[in-house]
Write a protein that holds these residues in place. Structure first.
Motif, mmCIF file in Angstrom:
data_model
loop_
_atom_site.group_PDB
_atom_site.id
_atom_site.type_symbol
_atom_site.label_atom_id
_atom_site.label_comp_id
_atom_site.label_asym_id
_atom_site.label_seq_id
_atom_site.Cartn_x
_atom_site.Cartn_y
_atom_site.Cartn_z
ATOM 1 N N GLY A 23 0.812 -1.214 0.000
ATOM 2 C CA GLY A 23 0.000 0.000 0.000
ATOM 3 C C GLY A 23 0.844 1.262 0.000
ATOM 4 N N LEU A 24 1.902 1.271 0.806
ATOM 5 C CA LEU A 24 2.804 2.427 0.825
ATOM 6 C C LEU A 24 3.502 2.607 -0.516
ATOM 7 C CD1 LEU A 24 4.440 2.060 4.359
ATOM 8 C CD2 LEU A 24 2.840 3.834 3.626
ATOM 9 N N GLN A 25 3.886 1.499 -1.115
ATOM 10 C CA GLN A 25 4.581 1.567 -2.399
ATOM 11 C C GLN A 25 3.662 2.114 -3.492
ATOM 12 O OE1 GLN A 25 6.309 -2.170 -3.470
ATOM 13 N NE2 GLN A 25 7.710 -1.289 -4.957
ATOM 14 N N LEU A 26 2.442 1.608 -3.545
ATOM 15 C CA LEU A 26 1.491 2.098 -4.545
ATOM 16 C C LEU A 26 1.105 3.546 -4.271
ATOM 17 C CD1 LEU A 26 -0.836 -1.037 -4.918
ATOM 18 C CD2 LEU A 26 0.969 -0.260 -6.472
ATOM 19 N N GLY A 27 0.970 3.887 -2.985
ATOM 20 C CA GLY A 27 0.654 5.268 -2.642
ATOM 21 C C GLY A 27 1.741 6.232 -3.076
ATOM 22 N N LEU A 28 2.990 5.818 -2.908
ATOM 23 C CA LEU A 28 4.105 6.664 -3.329
ATOM 24 C C LEU A 28 4.121 6.851 -4.840
ATOM 25 C CD1 LEU A 28 6.648 8.202 -2.511
ATOM 26 C CD2 LEU A 28 7.922 6.068 -2.708
ATOM 27 N N LEU A 29 3.851 5.777 -5.573
ATOM 28 C CA LEU A 29 3.801 5.883 -7.035
ATOM 29 C C LEU A 29 2.667 6.803 -7.482
ATOM 30 C CD1 LEU A 29 4.482 2.169 -8.063
ATOM 31 C CD2 LEU A 29 6.003 4.124 -8.394
ATOM 32 N N PHE A 30 1.528 6.695 -6.800
ATOM 33 C CA PHE A 30 0.380 7.543 -7.147
ATOM 34 C C PHE A 30 0.695 9.015 -6.892
ATOM 35 C CE2 PHE A 30 -3.632 9.606 -5.830
ATOM 36 C CZ PHE A 30 -4.321 9.505 -7.034
ATOM 37 N N ILE A 31 1.318 9.290 -5.748
ATOM 38 C CA ILE A 31 1.676 10.674 -5.428
ATOM 39 C C ILE A 31 2.735 11.190 -6.389
ATOM 40 C CG2 ILE A 31 2.728 12.145 -3.661
ATOM 41 C CD1 ILE A 31 1.404 10.387 -1.569
ATOM 42 N N GLN A 32 3.628 10.298 -6.830
ATOM 43 C CA GLN A 32 4.633 10.692 -7.812
ATOM 44 C C GLN A 32 3.971 11.140 -9.111
ATOM 45 O OE1 GLN A 32 7.831 11.021 -7.578
ATOM 46 N NE2 GLN A 32 8.420 11.270 -9.717
#
Length: 216
Positions: A23-32
């Motif tokens: 979830g953190l990894q996908l969230g970071l990609l989304f924010i990127q």
């Protein structure tokens, strides 16, 4: 009220551990992706990216090595140290190998983010294959994080944000100088165990780290 200790993520049960990391990894990609079109997302991107890359890779390695039941402070220090080592080693390999395949800017933000995410994903899958053990996760009392010392630590990044604004808008660095002085005092307060209790040591490290990051 007690909640699971987020620092000792390597002690969480496999499903919860996997969901949090992914979830953190996908969230970071989304924010990127948002950051490329929305300037207001840049601040959140910096904070989440710093927290993720300075902590999660090390936690995954601890799980690969089947290291459990460390104290909160030990887990935090090992995780941060291992994460920095992984990032440095990954950056070294990128600098050496990518030019060989025609990538002229091996450490560009895009290629760095992609490579580190792929590396983290591989390590995550390896940790799931290596460690199926699910020790009981530790819990922390949220009351400590609403105490006066905790509120004092929350104030440091907030003052840094305000100080950075004053530097950019009014060319006045007085608040930032005050923050730096206070950061220098925090280790002394940590040494006096009665001022900042041990349960708040990870918060103190996080507060100082975020403040120093926002200075740059």
């Amino acid at each position: 009220m007690q909640i699971r200790n987020p620092v000792t993520l390597n002690d969480w049960r496999i499903p919860s551990y996997f969901i949090v990391v992914l979830g953190l990894q996908l969230g970071l990609l989304f924010i990127q992706l948002l950051g490329t079109t929305n300037s207001s997302a840049l601040f959140l991107q910096a904070i989440l990216g710093f927290a993720f890359f300075s902590f999660i890779p090390g936690i995954i390695v601890l799980r690969i090595m089947r290291i459990h039941r460390l104290s909160t402070l030990e887990t935090l220090l090992y995780a941060v140290g291992l994460s920095i080592a992984i990032l440095m080693f990954t950056g070294l390999l990128m600098s050496v190998l990518y030019p060989l395949v025609g990538i002229s800017r091996p450490l560009s933000p895009g290629s760095t983010l992609l490579t580190v995410n792929i590396t983290t994903s591989i390590l995550l899958l390896l940790s799931l294959a290596r460690d199926q053990k699910s020790p009981e996760p530790g819990y922390i009392d949220t009351g400590a994080f609403l105490s006066r010392p905790a509120l004092l630590l929350y104030l440091v990044p907030l003052l840094t944000i305000i100080g950075t604004y004053f530097v950019n808008q009014y060319h006045s660095n007085g608040i930032l100088m005050l923050v730096i002085a206070f950061i220098a005092v925090i280790p002394v307060l940590v040494g006096l165990n009665r001022v900042i209790p041990e349960v708040l040591y990870p918060l103190a490290i996080l507060s100082v780290s975020i403040s120093l990051l926002l200075h740059t």
